[in-house]
Structures are given as C-alpha cells and as structure tokens.
Design a protein around this motif. Structure first.
Motif, PDB file in Angstrom:
ATOM      1  N   ASN A  33       2.436  -8.892   1.492  1.00  0.00           N
ATOM      2  CA  ASN A  33       1.887  -8.556   2.801  1.00  0.00           C
ATOM      3  C   ASN A  33       0.860  -9.642   3.135  1.00  0.00           C
ATOM      4  N   PRO A  39      -1.536   0.364   6.870  1.00  0.00           N
ATOM      5  CA  PRO A  39      -0.569   1.364   7.336  1.00  0.00           C
ATOM      6  C   PRO A  39      -1.084   2.089   8.574  1.00  0.00           C
ATOM      7  N   ASP A  43       6.944   3.551   9.785  1.00  0.00           N
ATOM      8  CA  ASP A  43       7.447   2.696   8.713  1.00  0.00           C
ATOM      9  C   ASP A  43       7.961   1.379   9.278  1.00  0.00           C
ATOM     10  N   TRP A  44       7.756   0.322   8.529  1.00  0.00           N
ATOM     11  CA  TRP A  44       8.250  -1.000   8.888  1.00  0.00           C
ATOM     12  C   TRP A  44       9.546  -1.297   8.149  1.00  0.00           C
ATOM     13  N   MET A  47       9.386  -1.890   4.271  1.00  0.00           N
ATOM     14  CA  MET A  47       8.187  -1.253   3.721  1.00  0.00           C
ATOM     15  C   MET A  47       8.575  -0.401   2.515  1.00  0.00           C
ATOM     16  N   THR A  50       2.559   2.111   0.160  1.00  0.00           N
ATOM     17  CA  THR A  50       1.209   1.625   0.443  1.00  0.00           C
ATOM     18  C   THR A  50       0.432   1.521  -0.870  1.00  0.00           C
ATOM     19  N   VAL A  60      -0.182  -1.977   3.382  1.00  0.00           N
ATOM     20  CA  VAL A  60       1.266  -1.780   3.311  1.00  0.00           C
ATOM     21  C   VAL A  60       1.848  -2.677   2.220  1.00  0.00           C
ATOM     22  N   GLN A  61       2.863  -2.176   1.540  1.00  0.00           N
ATOM     23  CA  GLN A  61       3.608  -2.962   0.562  1.00  0.00           C
ATOM     24  C   GLN A  61       5.015  -3.204   1.095  1.00  0.00           C
ATOM     25  N   PHE A  62       5.526  -4.422   0.893  1.00  0.00           N
ATOM     26  CA  PHE A  62       6.843  -4.803   1.397  1.00  0.00           C
ATOM     27  C   PHE A  62       7.748  -5.256   0.266  1.00  0.00           C
ATOM     28  N   GLY A  68       7.055  -8.804   5.361  1.00  0.00           N
ATOM     29  CA  GLY A  68       5.623  -8.669   5.588  1.00  0.00           C
ATOM     30  C   GLY A  68       5.152  -9.512   6.758  1.00  0.00           C
TER      31      GLY A  68
END
Length: 211
Positions: A33, A39, A43-44, A47, A50, A60-62, A68
């Motif tokens: 990211n 967040p 949702d992305w 994603m 988190t 956020v974690q990708f 990201g």
C-alpha cells in the motif's frame, strides 16, 4: 533538502519494536500500500484486509503493489472531482492532515520531487503524467525517502485507475500518448466511499395528484 523533508514528515512509520510482524519494513511496503491508504467505505480491488498498527492506526492491505497504487490513484482523482482538492497543497492537506502529520513538510517534499508548484491546479483525471509523478513523490514521503517500486508499475496502475473512470490510456505508459474517452465507461466511485462499488441515491417516488 528534499530527503530531510521526506523524513521530517512523520508519515513513514518504520518498525521499532511496536509491531514485530513488519520485520523492519515500512508500513506501506509491508501492506503493498505505497501511499498508506486507510480503510473506509468499501472494499478495493485486490484488498486482502487491514492492518492495525498500535501507534499509526489502520491501513489497507493489498495483494499487489499495483492494486495499492490503483486504489490511491482513484482516491486522489476523486479528491479533485468531489472535494476541490486539486493542487498539491490541497491534496496533501486532505491526505495527511496536520492533526497527525507535518503537512507543511509533506507539501514541500512533494512539490520539490514533482517540480510542480504547490498551488498549481491539477486535473488528475485528464493528466496521467501528473498523477504518476504525484504518486511517486508521495510514495517517497510515506516510505521515509525511499522508492522501492519501478516507474512502470506506477504508470500501469494509473492506466488501470483511469480505466475505472471510462478513460482508455492505450500505450501511454510506454509512449506518453494522451488519454481519451472510452466507449464503455464504468461507473466511477461515489464521493461517499473509497471502495469500488458506487453509491446510488434511492429514486424518488412520484406523488400522485389528488383527483
């Protein structure tokens, strides 16, 4: 000194025993990211969850760095479209508010790195080069002066973000060609949420006139 400005911002949070899972990596690198997107709202694409840092809060974690960057690009574009944040000064003030950052140092670092004046009006939806330069500079701030990613990764992510708005970039990442409107535009994210799914207002029911 640009590097001093980067480090002085306080956004690059390197593990110092607060979260052993980072193993000395910056939060942005560990989460894939690059701009430390937080967040909120939905949702992305890509994603995976988190991360709650004990001092810095949630991020956020990708699954990939590209996703990201894509999410960050969409957010920055919407800053201008919906909130009037269309310059480096306004964008950074919203992205890294002074309540938790040295916003002035952040603005100076990004201005210096991009060679774009802090008050110059930006149209990020129609200027992929400016968007890519902006995200590159913000990555350096968020990572304490480091840029571990290739420029091609950023540019391809920008192309994916613009596609979300119905813009077709073609081979811009390689040739610098201008973008143009696509034939089939996907609905852009609504200003109320950062995630993928747009928010639509419910349709109003028509009132029947009395006979």
């Amino acid at each position: 000194n640009t590097f001093t400005d980067f480090v002085a911002c306080g956004r690059a949070l390197i593990d110092a025993g607060y979260d052993g899972s980072l193993n000395g990596k910056s939060i942005s690198f560990a989460n894939k990211n690059p701009l430390n997107l937080r967040p909120g709202g939905g949702d992305w694409q890509g994603m995976t969850g988190t991360m709650q840092h004990p001092r810095a809060g949630a991020f956020v974690q990708f699954d990939t760095v590209e996703n990201g960057y894509r999410a960050a690009a969409i957010t920055l574009i919407n800053y201008g479209r919906f909130y009037g944040a269309n310059s480096i000064a306004k964008i950074v003030a919203r992205w890294a508010p002074s309540s938790e950052n040295d916003t002035g140092a952040y603005v100076s670092a990004v201005e210096s790195a991009t060679q774009i004046g802090r008050h110059v009006t930006l149209d990020l939806l129609n200027d992929p080069e400016a968007l890519a330069r902006l995200m590159d500079a913000m990555t350096r701030v968020e990572s304490g002066g480091h840029q571990p990613y290739r420029s091609e990764t950023i540019r391809h992510a920008v192309a994916l973000a613009l596609k979300r708005f119905g813009k077709i970039v073609g081979d811009w990442p390689n040739s610098g060609k201008e973008i143009h409107h696509g034939a089939s535009a996907q609905a852009a994210p609504a200003p109320e949420q950062k995630g993928e799914r747009p928010v639509r207002k419910p349709a109003r029911k028509k009132r029947r006139r009395a006979a």
